[in-house]
Design a protein around this motif. Structure first.
Motif, PDB file in Angstrom:
ATOM      1  N   LEU A 471      26.795  44.662  43.554  1.00  0.00           N
ATOM      2  CA  LEU A 471      27.484  44.307  44.792  1.00  0.00           C
ATOM      3  C   LEU A 471      27.763  42.811  44.859  1.00  0.00           C
ATOM      4  CD1 LEU A 471      25.613  46.578  47.376  1.00  0.00           C
ATOM      5  CD2 LEU A 471      27.709  47.029  46.107  1.00  0.00           C
ATOM      6  N   VAL A 472      26.880  42.007  44.294  1.00  0.00           N
ATOM      7  CA  VAL A 472      27.126  40.559  44.228  1.00  0.00           C
ATOM      8  C   VAL A 472      28.332  40.272  43.338  1.00  0.00           C
ATOM      9  CG1 VAL A 472      26.191  38.365  43.401  1.00  0.00           C
ATOM     10  CG2 VAL A 472      24.754  39.890  44.752  1.00  0.00           C
ATOM     11  N   LEU A 473      28.457  41.008  42.230  1.00  0.00           N
ATOM     12  CA  LEU A 473      29.634  40.852  41.373  1.00  0.00           C
ATOM     13  C   LEU A 473      30.917  41.211  42.142  1.00  0.00           C
ATOM     14  CD1 LEU A 473      28.400  42.303  37.957  1.00  0.00           C
ATOM     15  CD2 LEU A 473      28.947  39.916  38.476  1.00  0.00           C
ATOM     16  N   ALA A 474      30.830  42.250  42.978  1.00  0.00           N
ATOM     17  CA  ALA A 474      31.977  42.593  43.821  1.00  0.00           C
ATOM     18  C   ALA A 474      32.292  41.457  44.784  1.00  0.00           C
ATOM     19  CB  ALA A 474      31.691  43.881  44.591  1.00  0.00           C
ATOM     20  N   LEU A 475      31.255  40.823  45.318  1.00  0.00           N
ATOM     21  CA  LEU A 475      31.431  39.690  46.229  1.00  0.00           C
ATOM     22  C   LEU A 475      32.102  38.521  45.523  1.00  0.00           C
ATOM     23  CD1 LEU A 475      30.879  38.095  48.861  1.00  0.00           C
ATOM     24  CD2 LEU A 475      28.573  37.640  47.990  1.00  0.00           C
ATOM     25  N   VAL A 476      31.633  38.192  44.333  1.00  0.00           N
ATOM     26  CA  VAL A 476      32.230  37.098  43.562  1.00  0.00           C
ATOM     27  C   VAL A 476      33.688  37.401  43.246  1.00  0.00           C
ATOM     28  CG1 VAL A 476      32.133  35.854  41.368  1.00  0.00           C
ATOM     29  CG2 VAL A 476      30.016  36.378  42.596  1.00  0.00           C
ATOM     30  N   THR A 477      33.970  38.649  42.903  1.00  0.00           N
ATOM     31  CA  THR A 477      35.350  39.049  42.616  1.00  0.00           C
ATOM     32  C   THR A 477      36.251  38.860  43.834  1.00  0.00           C
ATOM     33  OG1 THR A 477      34.591  40.684  40.998  1.00  0.00           O
ATOM     34  CG2 THR A 477      36.808  40.975  41.890  1.00  0.00           C
ATOM     35  N   ALA A 478      35.764  39.295  45.002  1.00  0.00           N
ATOM     36  CA  ALA A 478      36.560  39.165  46.223  1.00  0.00           C
ATOM     37  C   ALA A 478      36.815  37.700  46.571  1.00  0.00           C
ATOM     38  CB  ALA A 478      35.851  39.866  47.381  1.00  0.00           C
ATOM     39  N   VAL A 479      35.791  36.859  46.399  1.00  0.00           N
ATOM     40  CA  VAL A 479      35.924  35.440  46.734  1.00  0.00           C
ATOM     41  C   VAL A 479      36.918  34.745  45.818  1.00  0.00           C
ATOM     42  CG1 VAL A 479      34.705  33.231  46.761  1.00  0.00           C
ATOM     43  CG2 VAL A 479      33.648  35.238  47.793  1.00  0.00           C
ATOM     44  N   THR A 480      36.879  35.085  44.531  1.00  0.00           N
ATOM     45  CA  THR A 480      37.691  34.354  43.547  1.00  0.00           C
ATOM     46  C   THR A 480      39.096  34.921  43.353  1.00  0.00           C
ATOM     47  OG1 THR A 480      36.696  35.687  41.776  1.00  0.00           O
ATOM     48  CG2 THR A 480      35.671  33.560  42.274  1.00  0.00           C
ATOM     49  N   LEU A 481      39.296  36.221  43.561  1.00  0.00           N
ATOM     50  CA  LEU A 481      40.581  36.830  43.231  1.00  0.00           C
ATOM     51  C   LEU A 481      41.426  37.215  44.447  1.00  0.00           C
ATOM     52  CD1 LEU A 481      39.727  39.138  40.179  1.00  0.00           C
ATOM     53  CD2 LEU A 481      40.729  36.843  40.178  1.00  0.00           C
ATOM     54  N   ILE A 482      40.808  37.703  45.491  1.00  0.00           N
ATOM     55  CA  ILE A 482      41.587  38.184  46.633  1.00  0.00           C
ATOM     56  C   ILE A 482      42.097  36.998  47.444  1.00  0.00           C
ATOM     57  CG2 ILE A 482      41.574  39.593  48.714  1.00  0.00           C
ATOM     58  CD1 ILE A 482      41.225  41.200  46.168  1.00  0.00           C
ATOM     59  N   ASN A 483      43.418  36.875  47.543  1.00  0.00           N
ATOM     60  CA  ASN A 483      43.999  35.794  48.353  1.00  0.00           C
ATOM     61  C   ASN A 483      45.143  36.282  49.241  1.00  0.00           C
ATOM     62  OD1 ASN A 483      46.013  36.218  46.504  1.00  0.00           O
ATOM     63  ND2 ASN A 483      46.081  34.118  45.711  1.00  0.00           N
ATOM     64  N   ALA A 484      45.281  37.596  49.395  1.00  0.00           N
ATOM     65  CA  ALA A 484      46.342  38.160  50.227  1.00  0.00           C
ATOM     66  C   ALA A 484      46.122  37.788  51.687  1.00  0.00           C
ATOM     67  CB  ALA A 484      46.375  39.682  50.071  1.00  0.00           C
ATOM     68  N   LYS A 485      47.210  37.536  52.376  1.00  0.00           N
ATOM     69  CA  LYS A 485      47.160  37.217  53.802  1.00  0.00           C
ATOM     70  C   LYS A 485      47.432  38.486  54.611  1.00  0.00           C
ATOM     71  CE  LYS A 485      46.670  32.955  52.543  1.00  0.00           C
ATOM     72  NZ  LYS A 485      45.320  32.351  52.548  1.00  0.00           N
ATOM     73  N   LYS A 486      47.224  38.379  55.912  1.00  0.00           N
ATOM     74  CA  LYS A 486      47.409  39.558  56.759  1.00  0.00           C
ATOM     75  C   LYS A 486      48.849  40.071  56.734  1.00  0.00           C
ATOM     76  CE  LYS A 486      47.892  36.675  60.924  1.00  0.00           C
ATOM     77  NZ  LYS A 486      47.324  36.392  62.268  1.00  0.00           N
TER      78      LYS A 486
END
Length: 498
Positions: A471-486
């Motif tokens: 789950l921490v790896l999922a967290l790191v992935t979300a922080v570093t890769l996801i940049n979509a806006k609303k």
């Protein structure tokens, strides 16, 4: 590609939705109902601790590995036809599993269930898309579909407890037979046929490479947990054993070959442009890591409830209920917050909450209370997962063209199923290694029964710790890769099939 043979609304569309909903509920039930039955099945068939995960992974691996191909087959052969075939095949595979007299036969039946689920699930999802063409009706239909996907796990856990305790673990598989056959009969009368037009070529080499690669990877993890000298010692083969390294090496070769083939294939099973986008690729990785952590959590908590705390199967099912209810309740709130804040500000706190909840499970003992040491982590994880599932499903379609929407949605579900397969195999191997190590280090240090009990707890703690790291790896992935806006979120997000 066309999506329906007629633009006129189907007069039987709401009856069709009922049939599709029943099929979807059966698929979701099957992913959770077996967890409750697994301790009884393991004892009845003499399945080892190292191999018991195959009851779960044989299904999820076949399901996840063939889901993309199943979607293509449904589009080209006919969605209604494949839907009915999937239901009948699922019924037959479930009957085989319920009658299994050996562990190998049970694994084979579970694998066959996964094969037919890979036909059934994308056909069901496509049928909703082509049956409901008006915006408001389609939103209602997908809302029903999503509610079943979220709540079906809770029903499966409770039903599994009831059937295992008052009938037999075999009925956890056998119950699918009448449901699937009745649904297949109803589908022939109320579901309208549709199929894609134009090019209908299949990427069979791609499907073979990716499936064999994933099977080799899971089998390599399993080999590491096998006993070196069964009956003589508890020592396991480990990660450096020749068989372990052979399967892991073969997995690398096959999966690299799959990527290379997809790059040059004129009709790829997985168009790489779909997965290589920053937000979409990030969403798939998030679901991969979440599947790895959560599938294993269900497995090891089930054994903790029944083997350590002495819960009955029914009580174990009720013990999981707050997790499912938390996801259902949280989903309603998150769906309102997503258009206001966008995906990342919701996903990151959700993954933090889920990671903390999983880590808290490392504090359980044989004497700790469910109310103080299990319920709070379950609630933290369920609320956290609600804050991840909806935003990640939406970002899976960011910037994707209409011609890739189906494969983008299917890949999201594939990521979750494959993550569940790999995570269950890996964490079960780490669990077995921890148990073996504890037994070896504490020979003669107390009563044999107490040492065995403590060894199981050591295994649970190890599995939950590494589940938290997933789950921490999922967290790191979300922080570093996801940049979509609303404003980037598509009006219709991807819908999970399980």
């Amino acid at each position: 590609m066309s999506t329906a043979p007629s633009t006129a609304p189907d007069p039987k569309r709401w009856l069709a939705l009922g049939v599709i909903a029943v099929a979807q509920l059966m698929i979701v039930l099957d992913a959770s109902i077996v967890n409750i039955a697994l301790p009884s099945a393991q004892k009845d068939l003499g399945i080892s601790d190292a191999d018991r995960q195959w009851v779960v992974t044989a299904y999820t691996l076949a399901f996840g590995g063939l889901l993309l191909l199943g979607g293509r087959i449904a589009d080209f052969v006919g969605r209604k036809r494949v839907f009915v075939i999937g239901l009948i095949g699922f019924a037959a595979a479930s009957a085989l599993g319920g009658l299994a007299s050996t562990a190998v036969l049970l694994y084979a039946a579970r694998g066959l269930q996964g094969v037919f689920a890979a036909l059934l699930a994308p056909a069901a999802l496509s049928l909703i898309s082509v049956t409901f063409t008006e915006g408001k009706e389609r939103a209602t239909a997908f809302g029903v579909f999503g509610a079943i996907s979220g709540g079906g796990a809770a029903i499966g856990l409770l039903l599994g407890g009831v059937l295992t305790e008052y009938a037999s673990w075999r009925w956890c598989l056998g119950v699918n037979v009448p449901i699937a056959l009745v649904a297949a009969w109803a589908a022939t009368r109320v579901v309208r046929e549709s199929k894609a037009e134009g090019n209908t070529k299949y990427d069979i080499p791609g499907a073979v490479l990716v499936t064999l690669g994933l099977v080799s990877l899971v089998y390599g993890f399993t080999e590491a947990a096998k006993e070196k000298d069964p009956g003589q010692s508890t020592e396991v083969l480990g990660w450096t054993a020749p068989t372990t390294l052979s399967f892991l090496g073969a997995a690398v070769v096959l999966l690299v070959a799959f990527v290379l083939w997809e790059r040059r294939s004129a009709h790829p099973l997985l168009p790489l442009r779909v997965a290589l986008d920053r937000n979409r690729g990030g969403s798939y990785l998030v679901f991969l890591f979440i599947g790895a952590g959560l599938f294993a959590m269900f497995l090891f908590l089930t054994f903790y409830f029944q083997a350590t705390l002495g819960y009955s199967p029914l009580r174990s099912g009720f013990a999981f209920l707050p997790f499912s209810l938390g996801i259902i309740g949280g989903a309603g709130v998150i769906s309102q917050l997503l258009p206001r804040f966008g995906p990342k500000p919701i996903m990151v706190p959700g993954l933090v909450s889920a990671s903390i909840g999983m880590l808290l499970l490392t504090q359980i003992t044989a004497d700790t209370s469910y109310w103080t040491h299990v319920l709070p982590p379950l609630l933290l994880m369920s609320i956290g997962m609600a804050a991840v599932f909806i935003p990640a499903s939406s970002t899976a379609l960011v910037g994707v063209g209409s011609h890739d929407a189906g494969v983008a949605s299917a890949l999201l579900n594939t990521s979750q199923q494959v993550g569940g397969s790999l995570g269950t195999a890996l964490l079960n191997t780490l669990y077995a290694g921890a148990v073996t190590s504890y037994l070896a280090d504490n020979v003669g240090s107390g009563s044999q029964r107490q040492v065995a009990s403590d060894a199981l707890l050591s295994g649970y703690h190890t599995a939950f710790f590494w589940g938290a790291m997933m789950l921490v790896l999922a967290l790191v992935t979300a922080v570093t890769l996801i940049n979509a806006k609303k404003d980037d979120i598509p009006a219709e997000g991807a819908v999970g099939v399980a």
